[in-house]
Design a protein around this motif. Structure first.
Motif, PDB file in Angstrom:
ATOM      1  N   ALA A   1       2.797   3.418  11.105  1.00  0.00           N
ATOM      2  CA  ALA A   1       2.706   2.788   9.931  1.00  0.00           C
ATOM      3  C   ALA A   1       1.377   2.011   9.926  1.00  0.00           C
ATOM      4  CB  ALA A   1       3.810   1.929   9.621  1.00  0.00           C
ATOM      5  N   SER A   2       0.728   1.356  10.914  1.00  0.00           N
ATOM      6  CA  SER A   2      -0.452   0.743  10.797  1.00  0.00           C
ATOM      7  C   SER A   2      -1.523   1.534  10.686  1.00  0.00           C
ATOM      8  CB  SER A   2      -0.492   0.008  11.944  1.00  0.00           C
ATOM      9  OG  SER A   2      -0.692   0.520  13.072  1.00  0.00           O
ATOM     10  N   SER A   3      -1.626   2.647  11.289  1.00  0.00           N
ATOM     11  CA  SER A   3      -2.469   3.753  11.080  1.00  0.00           C
ATOM     12  C   SER A   3      -2.616   4.277   9.713  1.00  0.00           C
ATOM     13  CB  SER A   3      -2.337   4.970  12.044  1.00  0.00           C
ATOM     14  OG  SER A   3      -2.651   4.390  13.192  1.00  0.00           O
ATOM     15  N   VAL A   4      -1.569   4.846   9.214  1.00  0.00           N
ATOM     16  CA  VAL A   4      -1.289   5.070   7.848  1.00  0.00           C
ATOM     17  C   VAL A   4      -1.789   4.164   6.755  1.00  0.00           C
ATOM     18  CG1 VAL A   4       0.330   5.897   5.940  1.00  0.00           C
ATOM     19  CG2 VAL A   4       0.537   6.756   8.455  1.00  0.00           C
ATOM     20  N   SER A   5      -1.451   2.938   7.029  1.00  0.00           N
ATOM     21  CA  SER A   5      -1.918   1.657   6.043  1.00  0.00           C
ATOM     22  C   SER A   5      -3.635   1.651   5.936  1.00  0.00           C
ATOM     23  CB  SER A   5      -1.251   0.529   6.745  1.00  0.00           C
ATOM     24  OG  SER A   5      -1.937  -0.715   5.864  1.00  0.00           O
ATOM     25  N   LYS A   6      -4.045   1.638   7.389  1.00  0.00           N
ATOM     26  CA  LYS A   6      -5.665   1.804   7.379  1.00  0.00           C
ATOM     27  C   LYS A   6      -6.296   2.863   6.781  1.00  0.00           C
ATOM     28  CE  LYS A   6      -5.452  -0.738  11.774  1.00  0.00           C
ATOM     29  NZ  LYS A   6      -5.615  -0.795  13.297  1.00  0.00           N
TER      30      LYS A   6
ATOM     31  N   ILE B   1       0.885  -1.304   0.099  1.00  0.00           N
ATOM     32  CA  ILE B   1       0.012   0.021   0.012  1.00  0.00           C
ATOM     33  C   ILE B   1       0.814   1.187   0.112  1.00  0.00           C
ATOM     34  CG2 ILE B   1      -0.529   0.123   2.527  1.00  0.00           C
ATOM     35  CD1 ILE B   1      -3.176   0.724   0.165  1.00  0.00           C
ATOM     36  N   PHE B   2       1.948   1.140   0.488  1.00  0.00           N
ATOM     37  CA  PHE B   2       2.901   2.485   0.522  1.00  0.00           C
ATOM     38  C   PHE B   2       3.759   2.733  -0.664  1.00  0.00           C
ATOM     39  CE2 PHE B   2       2.817   0.591   5.178  1.00  0.00           C
ATOM     40  CZ  PHE B   2       2.193   1.674   5.630  1.00  0.00           C
ATOM     41  N   GLN B   3       3.941   1.580  -1.345  1.00  0.00           N
ATOM     42  CA  GLN B   3       4.988   1.865  -2.639  1.00  0.00           C
ATOM     43  C   GLN B   3       4.770   2.873  -3.445  1.00  0.00           C
ATOM     44  OE1 GLN B   3       5.075  -1.433  -5.337  1.00  0.00           O
ATOM     45  NE2 GLN B   3       7.221  -0.878  -5.788  1.00  0.00           N
ATOM     46  N   PRO B   4       3.234   3.181  -3.976  1.00  0.00           N
ATOM     47  CA  PRO B   4       3.163   4.384  -4.777  1.00  0.00           C
ATOM     48  C   PRO B   4       3.277   5.697  -4.213  1.00  0.00           C
ATOM     49  CG  PRO B   4       1.056   2.874  -4.974  1.00  0.00           C
ATOM     50  CD  PRO B   4       2.179   2.588  -3.686  1.00  0.00           C
ATOM     51  N   TYR B   5       3.137   5.695  -2.936  1.00  0.00           N
ATOM     52  CA  TYR B   5       2.811   7.190  -2.193  1.00  0.00           C
ATOM     53  C   TYR B   5       4.310   7.513  -1.408  1.00  0.00           C
ATOM     54  CZ  TYR B   5      -1.491   5.470  -3.427  1.00  0.00           C
ATOM     55  OH  TYR B   5      -2.875   4.762  -3.997  1.00  0.00           O
TER      56      TYR B   5
END
Length: 168
Positions: A50-55, A28-32
């Motif tokens: 990181a978990s909050s950003v992922s959610k 989920i982080f790769q494009p951003y």
């Protein structure tokens, strides 16, 4: 002889690089958070985890995720600069600046309207009085009458002048 299948190597994103794990194509982080911007992820992770950003990114529509990631980064930077107010402090300052500017604009607009009204009223006043008023007003003050009323210090007694100032 058949060549072995090659796997396409995906570059690590900043998150996977930070956690020292393999970056999957579904990350989920790769494009951003690309690997060439590690500080961007570190700042966001420090404030939000990181978990909050992922959610958050998973809950946002795909076409809005880039904007959400940039917003998280901006909010994280603001929160690190001002731990109490974050970007709310900036918003409050901007709102105050808008109110101040609007009040200043209203004052200038009122002054402009007043000046316009004075100009119109003076033009109307001159039109009502006509050219006769303008001639009599200017004819009262000639150069010779001004010269007659000029101050000439040689006409006065020097001792009288000095006595006014306590000089003998």
């Amino acid at each position: 002889m058949a060549s072995p299948a090659r796997t396409i190597a995906t570059p690590h994103c900043a998150a996977c690089k930070y956690f020292k794990k393999k970056c999957s194509p579904q990350c989920i982080f790769q494009p951003y958070f690309p690997s060439n911007q590690p500080k961007k992820f570190e700042v966001v992770r420090k404030v939000f985890s990181a978990s909050s950003v992922s959610k958050i990114l998973k809950d946002v529509a795909v076409d809005e995720r880039a904007e959400a990631a940039n917003s998280l980064y901006f909010e994280a930077l603001c929160r690190l600069d001002d731990q109490v107010y974050g970007c709310t402090g900036i918003i409050s300052q901007l709102q105050w600046l808008i109110q101040y500017t609007e009040a200043e604009f209203a004052t200038i607009k009122a002054e402009t309207e007043m000046i316009k009204a004075l100009v119109i009223s003076s033009q109307t006043h001159e039109a009502l009085l006509g050219p006769q008023f303008q001639q009599t007003e200017t004819s009262n003050y000639t150069e010779s009458s001004v010269e007659q009323n000029e101050y000439n210090p040689s006409d006065q007694d020097e001792t009288a002048l000095g006595s006014d100032f306590g000089i003998q």
